[in-house]
Design a protein around this motif. Structure first.
Motif, mmCIF file in Angstrom:
data_model
loop_
_atom_site.group_PDB
_atom_site.id
_atom_site.type_symbol
_atom_site.label_atom_id
_atom_site.label_comp_id
_atom_site.label_asym_id
_atom_site.label_seq_id
_atom_site.Cartn_x
_atom_site.Cartn_y
_atom_site.Cartn_z
ATOM 1 N N LEU A 1 0.845 -1.190 0.000
ATOM 2 C CA LEU A 1 0.000 0.000 0.000
ATOM 3 C C LEU A 1 0.884 1.244 0.000
ATOM 4 N N ILE A 2 0.670 2.135 -0.952
ATOM 5 C CA ILE A 2 1.448 3.376 -1.057
ATOM 6 C C ILE A 2 0.518 4.559 -0.816
ATOM 7 N N LEU A 3 0.874 5.382 0.142
ATOM 8 C CA LEU A 3 0.060 6.541 0.516
ATOM 9 C C LEU A 3 0.813 7.823 0.184
ATOM 10 N N CYS A 4 0.303 8.555 -0.777
ATOM 11 C CA CYS A 4 0.964 9.781 -1.231
ATOM 12 C C CYS A 4 0.718 10.933 -0.258
ATOM 13 N N GLY A 5 1.511 12.000 -0.430
ATOM 14 C CA GLY A 5 1.365 13.175 0.421
ATOM 15 C C GLY A 5 0.348 14.151 -0.133
ATOM 16 N N GLY A 6 -0.099 15.037 0.753
ATOM 17 C CA GLY A 6 -1.084 16.036 0.333
ATOM 18 C C GLY A 6 -1.621 16.859 1.493
ATOM 19 N N GLY A 7 -0.882 16.910 2.605
ATOM 20 C CA GLY A 7 -1.276 17.746 3.726
ATOM 21 C C GLY A 7 -2.624 17.367 4.304
ATOM 22 N N GLY A 8 -3.457 18.385 4.566
ATOM 23 C CA GLY A 8 -4.744 18.164 5.197
ATOM 24 C C GLY A 8 -5.688 17.287 4.411
ATOM 25 N N ARG A 9 -5.423 17.101 3.117
ATOM 26 C CA ARG A 9 -6.249 16.208 2.315
ATOM 27 C C ARG A 9 -6.032 14.746 2.686
ATOM 28 N N GLY A 10 -5.025 14.496 3.522
ATOM 29 C CA GLY A 10 -4.677 13.122 3.899
ATOM 30 C C GLY A 10 -5.790 12.364 4.595
ATOM 31 N N ALA A 11 -6.761 13.073 5.166
ATOM 32 C CA ALA A 11 -7.889 12.386 5.801
ATOM 33 C C ALA A 11 -8.601 11.471 4.813
ATOM 34 N N ASP B 1 11.442 -2.982 -3.861
ATOM 35 C CA ASP B 1 12.783 -3.515 -3.563
ATOM 36 C C ASP B 1 12.749 -4.690 -2.594
ATOM 37 N N ILE B 2 11.706 -4.789 -1.762
ATOM 38 C CA ILE B 2 11.639 -5.934 -0.843
ATOM 39 C C ILE B 2 10.865 -7.106 -1.454
ATOM 40 N N GLY B 3 10.491 -6.971 -2.738
ATOM 41 C CA GLY B 3 9.927 -8.106 -3.459
ATOM 42 C C GLY B 3 8.453 -8.069 -3.781
ATOM 43 N N LEU B 4 7.736 -7.029 -3.374
ATOM 44 C CA LEU B 4 6.313 -6.952 -3.694
ATOM 45 C C LEU B 4 6.110 -6.563 -5.161
ATOM 46 N N ARG B 5 5.070 -7.092 -5.756
ATOM 47 C CA ARG B 5 4.800 -6.794 -7.165
ATOM 48 C C ARG B 5 3.341 -6.398 -7.415
ATOM 49 N N ARG B 6 2.546 -6.346 -6.378
ATOM 50 C CA ARG B 6 1.162 -5.908 -6.502
ATOM 51 C C ARG B 6 0.948 -4.755 -5.524
ATOM 52 N N PHE B 7 0.370 -3.669 -6.031
ATOM 53 C CA PHE B 7 0.307 -2.454 -5.228
ATOM 54 C C PHE B 7 -1.034 -1.736 -5.373
ATOM 55 N N ILE B 8 -1.398 -1.061 -4.315
ATOM 56 C CA ILE B 8 -2.507 -0.115 -4.328
ATOM 57 C C ILE B 8 -1.924 1.247 -3.977
ATOM 58 N N ILE B 9 -2.199 2.238 -4.812
ATOM 59 C CA ILE B 9 -1.712 3.593 -4.573
ATOM 60 C C ILE B 9 -2.894 4.505 -4.281
ATOM 61 N N SER B 10 -2.790 5.243 -3.189
ATOM 62 C CA SER B 10 -3.819 6.222 -2.843
ATOM 63 C C SER B 10 -3.247 7.618 -3.048
ATOM 64 N N TYR B 11 -3.670 8.267 -4.132
ATOM 65 C CA TYR B 11 -3.237 9.636 -4.414
ATOM 66 C C TYR B 11 -4.108 10.625 -3.645
ATOM 67 N N LEU B 12 -3.595 11.843 -3.510
ATOM 68 C CA LEU B 12 -4.374 12.919 -2.887
ATOM 69 C C LEU B 12 -4.550 14.089 -3.847
ATOM 70 N N GLY B 13 -4.322 13.818 -5.121
ATOM 71 C CA GLY B 13 -4.490 14.813 -6.169
ATOM 72 C C GLY B 13 -4.684 14.090 -7.491
ATOM 73 N N SER B 14 -4.862 14.839 -8.548
ATOM 74 C CA SER B 14 -5.152 14.242 -9.852
ATOM 75 C C SER B 14 -3.905 13.751 -10.592
ATOM 76 N N VAL C 1 -7.575 7.491 -7.447
ATOM 77 C CA VAL C 1 -7.403 8.932 -7.675
ATOM 78 C C VAL C 1 -8.656 9.669 -7.202
ATOM 79 N N PRO C 2 -8.500 10.658 -6.319
ATOM 80 C CA PRO C 2 -9.679 11.374 -5.816
ATOM 81 C C PRO C 2 -10.263 12.326 -6.850
ATOM 82 N N SER C 3 -11.531 12.624 -6.692
ATOM 83 C CA SER C 3 -12.168 13.638 -7.525
ATOM 84 C C SER C 3 -11.800 15.024 -6.984
ATOM 85 N N GLU C 4 -12.212 16.042 -7.704
ATOM 86 C CA GLU C 4 -11.952 17.416 -7.262
ATOM 87 C C GLU C 4 -12.675 17.742 -5.961
ATOM 88 N N GLU C 5 -13.621 16.916 -5.582
ATOM 89 C CA GLU C 5 -14.353 17.151 -4.328
ATOM 90 C C GLU C 5 -13.439 17.108 -3.116
#
Length: 292
Positions: A8-18, A201-214, A231-235
């Motif tokens: 699981l990869i969690l991107c940055g985005g300040g207060g939008r992180g909720a 690098d530790i061997g994982l090959r399947r991922f979920i990415i949670s972006y906080l922008g487009s 990917v979140p909507s503009e909301e």
């Protein structure tokens, strides 16, 4: 058959992180969060990664919805620092304000991170992550070398973890840099806002990415890897359209707005994951791809 699990990869985005707490809620409802074996995050995504590694969704929801703006960005301290500068000016014969040197400009900031550190300590996030068994990588930008560095904080003593979480979220000109081991570290988003690399690098090959922008990351370098990109909507901006240096919502650390973003993240993640997760991450597919 050995299943290395999902990263699981969690991107940055300040207060939008909720928003990512809502994504986590959706992953739990779909039975996917139990398949996640490692997590990585940048900036606010690093804090959420630590919360995820602890496994306490209710705590994560309470932390975010209990936020107040002054928890992270303390206007009283900011005003005090400005006041001291004015007093220095009035007390000097030349009526001049001493400008910071280059290093101070690079490593300084407007706000204190004491609120963020206290938040981590008061809720025991650091003690939960340390030795917890789930790799939890935090991306920090080494501003002295100009490169991203990835730290598995699950392998660190509990008392060292808050420094790395603080470093990863040290937005330039907003929060001061964190000095660790003789280097100055800042917000990991400067150099890698989507830290797939340490999990790959530790061997994982399947991922979920949670972006906080487009904006999406270039994932072409990760060969033989599968991704679900949420990917979140503009909301997610809650109607804010300001085009300032920092994107809308970056400094919006308000509990009521966090609750709205959690609800939105939950709804949109369920919509985006519907039908996809069953195909991409189901157990029988793993067995087919890894015979014997």
């Amino acid at each position: 058959m050995y299943d290395p699990g999902i990263g699981l990869i969690l991107c940055g985005g300040g207060g939008r992180g909720a928003y990512q707490i809502g994504v986590w809620q959706a992953l739990r409802e779909l039975g996917i969060d139990g398949r996640i074996t490692a997590v990585s995050g940048t900036s606010v995504g690093a804090l959420n990664a630590a919360l995820f590694a602890c496994g306490d969704l209710v705590l994560a929801q309470q932390i975010w919805t209990g936020l107040r703006r002054q928890t992270i960005t303390d206007p009283v301290e900011t005003a005090g620092r400005v006041l001291f500068k004015v007093m220095d000016y009035l007390g000097s014969e030349e009526r001049t304000i001493t400008l910071p040197n280059k290093e101070q400009l690079v490593n300084g900031g407007i706000f204190s991170r004491s609120g963020l550190v206290s938040l981590i300590l008061d809720n025991g996030v650091h003690t939960c992550v340390s030795g917890g068994g789930m790799p939890c990588f935090v991306c920090c930008h080494n501003s002295d070398l100009g490169v991203p560095e990835y730290f598995d904080i699950s392998a660190f003593p509990a008392d060292e973890i808050p420094r790395y979480l603080s470093a990863s979220s040290a937005l330039p000109a907003v929060f001061p840099a964190e000095e660790i081991g003789g280097y100055h570290y800042r917000d990991g988003g400067i150099s890698d806002n989507t830290p797939v690399k340490p999990l790959y690098d530790i061997g994982l090959r399947r991922f979920i990415i949670s972006y906080l922008g487009s904006e999406r990351a270039d994932l072409s370098q990760y060969h033989n890897a599968e991704f679900i990109e949420l990917v979140p909507s503009e909301e997610i901006n809650l109607g804010r359209t300001d085009k300032k240096l920092l994107k809308a919502g970056t400094l919006d650390f308000d509990g009521e707005n966090a609750a709205l973003r959690i609800e939105l993240g939950h709804k949109e993640a369920l919509e985006q994951l519907s039908g996809i997760s069953a195909v991409v991450f189901r157990q029988d597919r793993i067995a087919q791809n890894n015979p014997g």
